[in-house]
Write a protein that holds these residues in place. Sequence first.
Motif, PDB file in Angstrom:
ATOM      1  N   ALA A 118       0.829  -1.206   0.000  1.00 22.55           N
ATOM      2  CA  ALA A 118       0.000   0.000   0.000  1.00 22.55           C
ATOM      3  C   ALA A 118       0.864   1.257   0.000  1.00 22.55           C
ATOM      4  N   LEU A 119       1.918   1.253   0.800  1.00 22.93           N
ATOM      5  CA  LEU A 119       2.819   2.408   0.838  1.00 22.93           C
ATOM      6  C   LEU A 119       3.513   2.598  -0.509  1.00 22.93           C
ATOM      7  N   GLU A 120       3.965   1.498  -1.086  1.00 20.92           N
ATOM      8  CA  GLU A 120       4.626   1.573  -2.391  1.00 20.92           C
ATOM      9  C   GLU A 120       3.662   2.055  -3.470  1.00 20.92           C
ATOM     10  N   SER A 121       2.413   1.629  -3.390  1.00 24.26           N
ATOM     11  CA  SER A 121       1.413   2.048  -4.374  1.00 24.26           C
ATOM     12  C   SER A 121       1.152   3.544  -4.286  1.00 24.26           C
ATOM     13  N   CYS A 122       1.124   4.072  -3.066  1.00 24.54           N
ATOM     14  CA  CYS A 122       0.933   5.515  -2.890  1.00 24.54           C
ATOM     15  C   CYS A 122       2.069   6.294  -3.543  1.00 24.54           C
ATOM     16  N   THR A 123       3.288   5.836  -3.308  1.00 28.60           N
ATOM     17  CA  THR A 123       4.446   6.502  -3.903  1.00 28.60           C
ATOM     18  C   THR A 123       4.399   6.413  -5.424  1.00 28.60           C
ATOM     19  N   ALA A 124       3.995   5.258  -5.945  1.00 26.22           N
ATOM     20  CA  ALA A 124       3.894   5.079  -7.395  1.00 26.22           C
ATOM     21  C   ALA A 124       2.856   6.008  -8.006  1.00 26.22           C
ATOM     22  N   LEU A 125       1.873   6.398  -7.222  1.00 27.30           N
ATOM     23  CA  LEU A 125       0.852   7.336  -7.693  1.00 27.30           C
ATOM     24  C   LEU A 125       1.322   8.788  -7.606  1.00 27.30           C
ATOM     25  N   GLY A 126       2.557   8.988  -7.136  1.00 30.15           N
ATOM     26  CA  GLY A 126       3.105  10.332  -7.035  1.00 30.15           C
ATOM     27  C   GLY A 126       2.747  11.056  -5.753  1.00 30.15           C
ATOM     28  N   LEU A 127       2.290  10.307  -4.749  1.00 31.85           N
ATOM     29  CA  LEU A 127       1.873  10.901  -3.485  1.00 31.85           C
ATOM     30  C   LEU A 127       3.004  10.866  -2.462  1.00 31.85           C
ATOM     31  N   LYS A 128       3.086  11.897  -1.643  1.00 32.95           N
ATOM     32  CA  LYS A 128       4.037  11.922  -0.538  1.00 32.95           C
ATOM     33  C   LYS A 128       3.338  11.417   0.722  1.00 32.95           C
ATOM     34  N   GLY A 130       3.230  10.878   5.093  1.00 32.53           N
ATOM     35  CA  GLY A 130       3.626  11.319   6.424  1.00 32.53           C
ATOM     36  C   GLY A 130       2.893  10.508   7.477  1.00 32.53           C
ATOM     37  N   VAL A 131       3.339  10.612   8.717  1.00 29.32           N
ATOM     38  CA  VAL A 131       2.745   9.877   9.837  1.00 29.32           C
ATOM     39  C   VAL A 131       2.167  10.857  10.845  1.00 29.32           C
ATOM     40  N   LEU A 148       9.922   0.342   7.551  1.00 27.22           N
ATOM     41  CA  LEU A 148       8.895   1.226   6.995  1.00 27.22           C
ATOM     42  C   LEU A 148       9.313   2.698   6.937  1.00 27.22           C
ATOM     43  N   LEU A 149      10.315   3.083   7.693  1.00 26.17           N
ATOM     44  CA  LEU A 149      10.656   4.501   7.822  1.00 26.17           C
ATOM     45  C   LEU A 149      10.960   5.189   6.490  1.00 26.17           C
ATOM     46  N   PRO A 150      11.685   4.554   5.547  1.00 29.80           N
ATOM     47  CA  PRO A 150      12.026   5.258   4.300  1.00 29.80           C
ATOM     48  C   PRO A 150      10.825   5.709   3.468  1.00 29.80           C
ATOM     49  N   HIS A 151       9.658   5.175   3.746  1.00 30.24           N
ATOM     50  CA  HIS A 151       8.476   5.554   2.966  1.00 30.24           C
ATOM     51  C   HIS A 151       7.966   6.953   3.322  1.00 30.24           C
ATOM     52  N   PHE A 152       8.374   7.495   4.474  1.00 29.46           N
ATOM     53  CA  PHE A 152       7.731   8.698   4.995  1.00 29.46           C
ATOM     54  C   PHE A 152       8.629   9.929   4.922  1.00 29.46           C
ATOM     55  N   SER A 153       8.007  11.056   4.577  1.00 30.78           N
ATOM     56  CA  SER A 153       8.717  12.335   4.533  1.00 30.78           C
ATOM     57  C   SER A 153       8.802  12.984   5.905  1.00 30.78           C
ATOM     58  N   PHE A 154       7.836  12.706   6.772  1.00 32.10           N
ATOM     59  CA  PHE A 154       7.885  13.240   8.133  1.00 32.10           C
ATOM     60  C   PHE A 154       7.070  12.361   9.067  1.00 32.10           C
ATOM     61  N   LEU A 155       7.382  12.470  10.363  1.00 33.21           N
ATOM     62  CA  LEU A 155       6.655  11.776  11.424  1.00 33.21           C
ATOM     63  C   LEU A 155       6.205  12.798  12.454  1.00 33.21           C
ATOM     64  N   ILE A 156       4.948  12.742  12.829  1.00 42.36           N
ATOM     65  CA  ILE A 156       4.441  13.529  13.950  1.00 42.36           C
ATOM     66  C   ILE A 156       3.866  12.555  14.967  1.00 42.36           C
ATOM     67  N   THR A 157       4.483  12.492  16.142  1.00 36.14           N
ATOM     68  CA  THR A 157       3.935  11.697  17.237  1.00 36.14           C
ATOM     69  C   THR A 157       3.255  12.639  18.224  1.00 36.14           C
ATOM     70  N   SER A 158       2.326  12.094  18.981  1.00 31.70           N
ATOM     71  CA  SER A 158       1.629  12.934  19.957  1.00 31.70           C
ATOM     72  C   SER A 158       2.585  13.417  21.043  1.00 31.70           C
ATOM     73  N   GLU A 159       3.613  12.608  21.360  1.00 35.85           N
ATOM     74  CA  GLU A 159       4.577  13.078  22.359  1.00 35.85           C
ATOM     75  C   GLU A 159       5.363  14.269  21.826  1.00 35.85           C
TER      76      GLU A 159
END
Length: 240
Positions: A118-128, A130-131, A148-159
């Motif tokens: 699913a993550l790879e498919s999103c990237t293939a569709l040209g989408l960026k 984030g978490v 999984l980390l390389p798939h994401f441009s940024f991470l936002i955690t509640s902490e």
Amino acid sequence: MRAPLRWVLWDVKDTLLKVRLSVGEQYCKEAERMGLSLNPEEVTAAFHQVYRHYSSKYPNYGLAQGLNGQSWWIGVVRDTFSHCRVQDPSLLNTMAQKLYLNFSNAENWEVFPDSVKALESCTALGLKLGVVSNFDNRLETILRVCGLLPHFSFLITSEKAGVAKPTPAIFVQALQKCGVPAASIAHIGDHYVNDYLCSRSLGIHGFLLDRHNKNYPDVPQEHRLSSLEELPSRLQQHIS
């Protein structure tokens, strides 16, 4: 004219991955290493009681009360074992510290079979990607060791954000990082309130991942996913 989709935001726990064993099993394994024999069902019940108490009294890892993710979780673990008649302070602290560290290891997490595709498919569709996740600061390490980390441009955690879903402010931080209107963003998560309702309240295209076919009568079928395999075709409808 409809804004084309540019970003997909993701929840993590129970959306992309899950804890491999039950809390009771995990905690009992650590207790066994320390020479203790505990009942997993009793430990699980104690954990849920303590977790609810801490979440109510010290929401979002107790940041407002001077705690952080590590001290919050160590308190939860210590009190869980205390409820199961483990009283030695040194032993409680040792097990709590070890379990906090252990949950950063890949062997304690299971990536769902449909997540990577699913993550790879999103990237293939040209989408960026984030978490946006109600999680502590271990999340980056967990995503890294699970691949999984390389798939994401940024991470936002509640902490890190200092605010947790369903407070919209955590999504506002994500909107700022994306730099596009809410209508150009989708969010995928498994929680009806935290993920679906909260994201949609800001105009984000929220999709509810319903792996267990729960009954959400007010969620339109086109907003529901029974698996992540359904996601690419849903997103394509919003790209152009």
